[in-house]
Design an enzyme around this catalytic site. Structure first.
Site, PDB file in Angstrom:
ATOM      1  N   THR A  96       0.869  -1.177   0.000  1.00 42.70           N
ATOM      2  CA  THR A  96       0.000   0.000   0.000  1.00 42.70           C
ATOM      3  C   THR A  96       0.899   1.218   0.000  1.00 42.70           C
ATOM      4  O   THR A  96       1.478   1.585   1.017  1.00 42.70           O
ATOM      5  CB  THR A  96      -0.922  -0.001   1.228  1.00 42.70           C
ATOM      6  OG1 THR A  96      -1.673  -1.218   1.249  1.00 42.70           O
ATOM      7  CG2 THR A  96      -1.885   1.179   1.163  1.00 42.70           C
ATOM      8  N   LYS A 171      -7.189   0.903  -2.836  1.00 41.86           N
ATOM      9  CA  LYS A 171      -6.761   0.451  -1.511  1.00 41.86           C
ATOM     10  C   LYS A 171      -6.827   1.577  -0.489  1.00 41.86           C
ATOM     11  O   LYS A 171      -7.241   1.360   0.660  1.00 41.86           O
ATOM     12  CB  LYS A 171      -5.344  -0.117  -1.578  1.00 41.86           C
ATOM     13  CG  LYS A 171      -4.788  -0.629  -0.247  1.00 41.86           C
ATOM     14  CD  LYS A 171      -5.636  -1.764   0.329  1.00 41.86           C
ATOM     15  CE  LYS A 171      -5.152  -2.225   1.697  1.00 41.86           C
ATOM     16  NZ  LYS A 171      -3.838  -2.874   1.668  1.00 41.86           N
ATOM     17  N   LYS A 239      -0.405   4.935   8.574  1.00 41.07           N
ATOM     18  CA  LYS A 239       0.317   5.255   7.340  1.00 41.07           C
ATOM     19  C   LYS A 239      -0.637   5.327   6.159  1.00 41.07           C
ATOM     20  O   LYS A 239      -0.574   6.250   5.337  1.00 41.07           O
ATOM     21  CB  LYS A 239       1.401   4.208   7.108  1.00 41.07           C
ATOM     22  CG  LYS A 239       2.242   4.404   5.855  1.00 41.07           C
ATOM     23  CD  LYS A 239       1.731   3.608   4.659  1.00 41.07           C
ATOM     24  CE  LYS A 239       1.798   2.114   4.890  1.00 41.07           C
ATOM     25  NZ  LYS A 239       1.368   1.345   3.683  1.00 41.07           N
TER      26      LYS A 239
END
Length: 297
Positions: A96, A171, A239
């Site tokens: 990701t 995502k 994150k």
């Protein structure tokens, strides 16, 4: 396409490599910390000392690491992957990372004659172990079709989202919902726990009502039990929320729920819960209400 390199043997990469070995692929693995490759060696994997070496003879290369900085090191660092990419290879990044970096990787791979897919996953550690991941893939349809034998060995569903970058954007949008849902679950638990209502009974209602979610299904019992064993860490969720926030800023689009969830997970990181499961964000609420959700009060 029987020769596959897997670069990154963390929570997700190691079980993915193991499943490929069990499905009959010839697997070469690389990890910055070599000791993590030992269990895969016992299963039959070859090990490589550098990303360049790992990818040298692979038909397909899977990268699965934690963030943009780690990806840049894998691809562009000393003895990096980009130096060995050749015509006809398929490079599949399942990390990701930012859509900007995805497009850079894709362009550099194409210059070397390789095909590139941004194919992040959802399902966290249990799905990686079971081989039931869901892939959201961006890139050319031809590349995805060629990569299907590898992806089908690792997942139960592969969805083509569109051109390069679409997988990455999907995502980030997906994990925005995951973060918000986990924050909402924690807040709901705090209400009933503070009021003295049975959290287990509350969870039963949530799972069977319109507040039901994957967060409730996957994390509800963990929260009640105080089980914060890492399936997908709080710091990785933070994150991803930060990456999503940057994307929204670039598109000049407001994201108030994303911002609230990001701030809550930042509190959890600052409080020292970063390496625990993302559901440990509930510990912030436990501090605020003065007792645990489901354990002894």
């Amino acid at each position: 396409m029987k020769n596959v390199a897997v670069l990154g043997l963390g929570t997700m990469g190691a079980p993915m490599a193991a499943n490929l070995i069990r499905k009959g692929f010839n697997v070469t693995v690389y990890n910055r910390t070599p000791e993590k490759a030992a269990p895969l060696q016992e299963l039959g994997a070859k090990t490589a000392a550098t990303p360049q070496e790992a990818a040298g003879y692979a038909d397909a290369v899977i990268t699965m690491v934690s963030d943009d900085r780690s990806i840049e090191a894998i691809y562009y660092g000393t003895d990096g992957l980009m130096a060995s990419i050749r015509e006809g290879q398929i490079i599949i990044d399942c990390s990701t990372i930012s859509p900007v970096l995805v497009k850079r990787l894709a362009a550099d791979c194409r210059q070397r004659g390789a095909q590139f897919l941004d194919a992040p996953v959802t399902g966290s550690k249990p799905a990686a172990v079971d081989g039931t991941l869901v892939f959201m893939a961006g890139g050319e349809a031809e590349a995805l079709q060629a990569a299907m034998p590898v992806l089908e060995a690792l997942g139960r569903k592969i969805v083509h989202m569109g051109p390069t970058g679409s997988g990455s954007i999907t995502k980030l949008a997906h994990n925005t919902i995951v973060g918000i849902n986990n924050a909402a679950l924690a807040e709901g638990f705090s209400i009933v726990a503070k009021a003295g209502v049975n959290p287990s009974a509350f969870l039963d209602v949530v799972k069977n009502g319109s507040a039901g979610s994957k967060a409730a299904e996957l994390k509800g019992e963990k929260i009640i039990a105080g089980d914060f064993d890492n399936q997908f860490s709080l710091q990785l969720m933070l994150k991803d929320l930060k990456l999503a926030s940057v994307l929204m800023e670039d598109m000049q689009s407001p994201s108030p729920m994303l911002d609230a969830a990001k701030n809550l997970f930042q509190m959890g990181q600052t409080a020292g819960f970063g390496e625990e499961d993302l559901c440990s964000v509930v510990k912030m609420y436990e501090q605020w209400i003065g007792h645990a959700i489901g354990r002894d009060k």
